[in-house]
Write a protein that holds these residues in place. Sequence first.
Motif, PDB file in Angstrom:
ATOM      1  N   ALA A 128       0.827  -1.209   0.000  1.00 49.45           N
ATOM      2  CA  ALA A 128       0.000   0.000   0.000  1.00 49.45           C
ATOM      3  C   ALA A 128       0.857   1.254   0.000  1.00 49.45           C
ATOM      4  O   ALA A 128       0.586   2.227  -0.721  1.00 49.45           O
ATOM      5  N   ILE A 129       1.913   1.248   0.794  1.00 49.59           N
ATOM      6  CA  ILE A 129       2.805   2.413   0.880  1.00 49.59           C
ATOM      7  C   ILE A 129       3.560   2.608  -0.431  1.00 49.59           C
ATOM      8  O   ILE A 129       3.765   3.746  -0.872  1.00 49.59           O
ATOM      9  N   ALA A 130       3.956   1.510  -1.066  1.00 54.21           N
ATOM     10  CA  ALA A 130       4.647   1.610  -2.355  1.00 54.21           C
ATOM     11  C   ALA A 130       3.763   2.300  -3.376  1.00 54.21           C
ATOM     12  O   ALA A 130       4.238   3.121  -4.178  1.00 54.21           O
ATOM     13  N   ARG A 131       2.467   1.986  -3.381  1.00 59.28           N
ATOM     14  CA  ARG A 131       1.555   2.649  -4.303  1.00 59.28           C
ATOM     15  C   ARG A 131       1.560   4.158  -4.073  1.00 59.28           C
ATOM     16  O   ARG A 131       1.558   4.947  -5.025  1.00 59.28           O
ATOM     17  N   TYR A 137      -6.680   6.885  -1.742  1.00 57.19           N
ATOM     18  CA  TYR A 137      -6.764   7.977  -2.708  1.00 57.19           C
ATOM     19  C   TYR A 137      -5.708   7.867  -3.807  1.00 57.19           C
ATOM     20  O   TYR A 137      -5.674   8.707  -4.719  1.00 57.19           O
ATOM     21  N   ALA A 138      -4.817   6.855  -3.729  1.00 56.24           N
ATOM     22  CA  ALA A 138      -3.673   6.791  -4.639  1.00 56.24           C
ATOM     23  C   ALA A 138      -4.109   6.610  -6.094  1.00 56.24           C
ATOM     24  O   ALA A 138      -3.582   7.277  -6.996  1.00 56.24           O
ATOM     25  N   PHE A 139      -5.053   5.706  -6.341  1.00 66.00           N
ATOM     26  CA  PHE A 139      -5.532   5.502  -7.712  1.00 66.00           C
ATOM     27  C   PHE A 139      -6.214   6.764  -8.235  1.00 66.00           C
ATOM     28  O   PHE A 139      -6.013   7.163  -9.393  1.00 66.00           O
ATOM     29  N   PHE A 140      -7.011   7.398  -7.407  1.00 62.40           N
ATOM     30  CA  PHE A 140      -7.661   8.666  -7.759  1.00 62.40           C
ATOM     31  C   PHE A 140      -6.607   9.709  -8.125  1.00 62.40           C
ATOM     32  O   PHE A 140      -6.758  10.453  -9.103  1.00 62.40           O
ATOM     33  N   LEU A 141      -5.530   9.740  -7.352  1.00 63.01           N
ATOM     34  CA  LEU A 141      -4.449  10.693  -7.614  1.00 63.01           C
ATOM     35  C   LEU A 141      -3.779  10.392  -8.949  1.00 63.01           C
ATOM     36  O   LEU A 141      -3.499  11.306  -9.737  1.00 63.01           O
ATOM     37  N   ALA A 151       1.101   4.936   9.456  1.00 62.60           N
ATOM     38  CA  ALA A 151      -0.338   5.198   9.590  1.00 62.60           C
ATOM     39  C   ALA A 151      -0.792   6.299   8.639  1.00 62.60           C
ATOM     40  O   ALA A 151      -1.860   6.196   8.029  1.00 62.60           O
ATOM     41  N   VAL A 152       0.025   7.348   8.494  1.00 64.92           N
ATOM     42  CA  VAL A 152      -0.341   8.448   7.599  1.00 64.92           C
ATOM     43  C   VAL A 152      -0.389   7.977   6.156  1.00 64.92           C
ATOM     44  O   VAL A 152      -1.332   8.272   5.409  1.00 64.92           O
ATOM     45  N   LEU A 153       0.620   7.220   5.750  1.00 70.24           N
ATOM     46  CA  LEU A 153       0.674   6.742   4.371  1.00 70.24           C
ATOM     47  C   LEU A 153      -0.466   5.771   4.071  1.00 70.24           C
ATOM     48  O   LEU A 153      -1.013   5.779   2.962  1.00 70.24           O
ATOM     49  N   LEU A 154      -0.839   4.955   5.031  1.00 71.01           N
ATOM     50  CA  LEU A 154      -1.937   4.016   4.807  1.00 71.01           C
ATOM     51  C   LEU A 154      -3.275   4.740   4.695  1.00 71.01           C
ATOM     52  O   LEU A 154      -4.178   4.271   3.988  1.00 71.01           O
TER      53      LEU A 154
END
Length: 359
Positions: free
Chosen positions: A17-20, A287-291, A279-282
Amino acid sequence: MPQTMTADATRRSDAIAIARVICILGVVYVHAWTGLNGHDLEIVRGTPQENLRWLLMEIFGRSAVPLLGVISGWLVGGSLRTHNWFSHVLRKARTILLPMVLWNGLGILLVSGAAWWLGLSAPVPVSADWLFQELFIVSRNPDINVQMPFLRDLFLCMVAAPLLVRLPASMLWAVAGAAALSQLMGWGAPVLMRPAILFFFVIGMMARRTGLAERAASLGWMAAVLPFLLLMSVQLHFALKATAGVPIEIGLLDLAVRVAAALCFWRLSWALAGSPVRAVLLRIEPYAFFLFCSHLILIWLGGPVLGALFGKLGSPLYPAYLLIQPLLVLVAVLILGSMLSRAWPSMAKVLSGGRLIEG
C-alpha cells in the motif's frame, strides 16, 4: 510461528500500500508544470533547474513506476480469482478500464473546455478520431492524460493473467524476455503501448513464486540502494552530456535502472511500513488511484494558476514550486475525493477503481 507469519504478511500488505502511495506521488514529478513547451525545454536543457527536474523525474517518477507493475503481477499471481477468466476480466474492466475511460472523458471536458472558454494552452478536439483515441487509447498515446497508457496496458496484462499464472517458470521468463526485447526495439503498438509494463508485470509473478519480495525486503540498505545509485549516475552522465549512444545500449541501461529502482523503492516501502509514518501513508493509500488518474487534469488546470505566482521554469521561485507539486496535488485530491465520496459515493468508487467508498 503463525503469529510471525501473520505479522510478516501484515507488514508486506502495508508495504504494498505504501509503495503505491510513494510511486504515484513520484509520477507527479514526471508531469510537473513547467510553463514551457517542448522547444523551450530543449533550450534550457543542462541548466540547474532543468537538471533538478530531470533528477526528480527519474528518481521519483519514471524509476518508481516499474514497481507498480511488479506489485500488480505479484498480487494477481497469488489470486485464486484468476481461475475464472470471465469474472476476473469483468472485475478488472470495472476497476481499471472503466475508470480510465471516464477520467479520459473528464480530461477532454475540463482541459479542452478550459482551452476553449478560458484560453488555456491545451489540446482541443480536432476530429472524431482524436476523441476516440483520447478516450480509449487504441493506437497512440493521449494528448491530455498521458499517464493512462499504463492503465491500458495493465488491463491487457490482466486479461492475459489467467493464462500467465498457469505457465511454467521457463515460459514466464520467455514472456518477460520477449517484452523486454519489444521495449528495446520499439515494438508492441498498437497491442501494447509500453511493453515494459508486461515485463515488470511478469517479474512480479515470478517474484511471487520465488519469494523474491521477502528476500528483497531483507536486504541491507547498501545492497538495495547502491545498484540504483550507480546505474542512475551512468544514466545521468548520458543525459547531461547529451551523448548519442547506441539506442539498444541506452535502452538496456534504462531497463536496468528501472529494475534497480523497483528493488530500491520496495526496500524503502518495507522500511516505511515499520516506521512512524506508516499510519499516515496508509490513510492516503485509498486515494492513490484517484491521484494517479486525476493529477494531470489538476496540473493542466492548476499549474498555470500557481505558476503565475511562482513563475515558470527558470524563475527564482520555480524550484520551490517544483518540489512541492506532488504535495499540492495530493491535498487537492484528498479534498476532492472526500467531497465526492460524500456527495456521490457510487461515482467516487468507480473513479477510484473501487478504493473510495462512503464512510
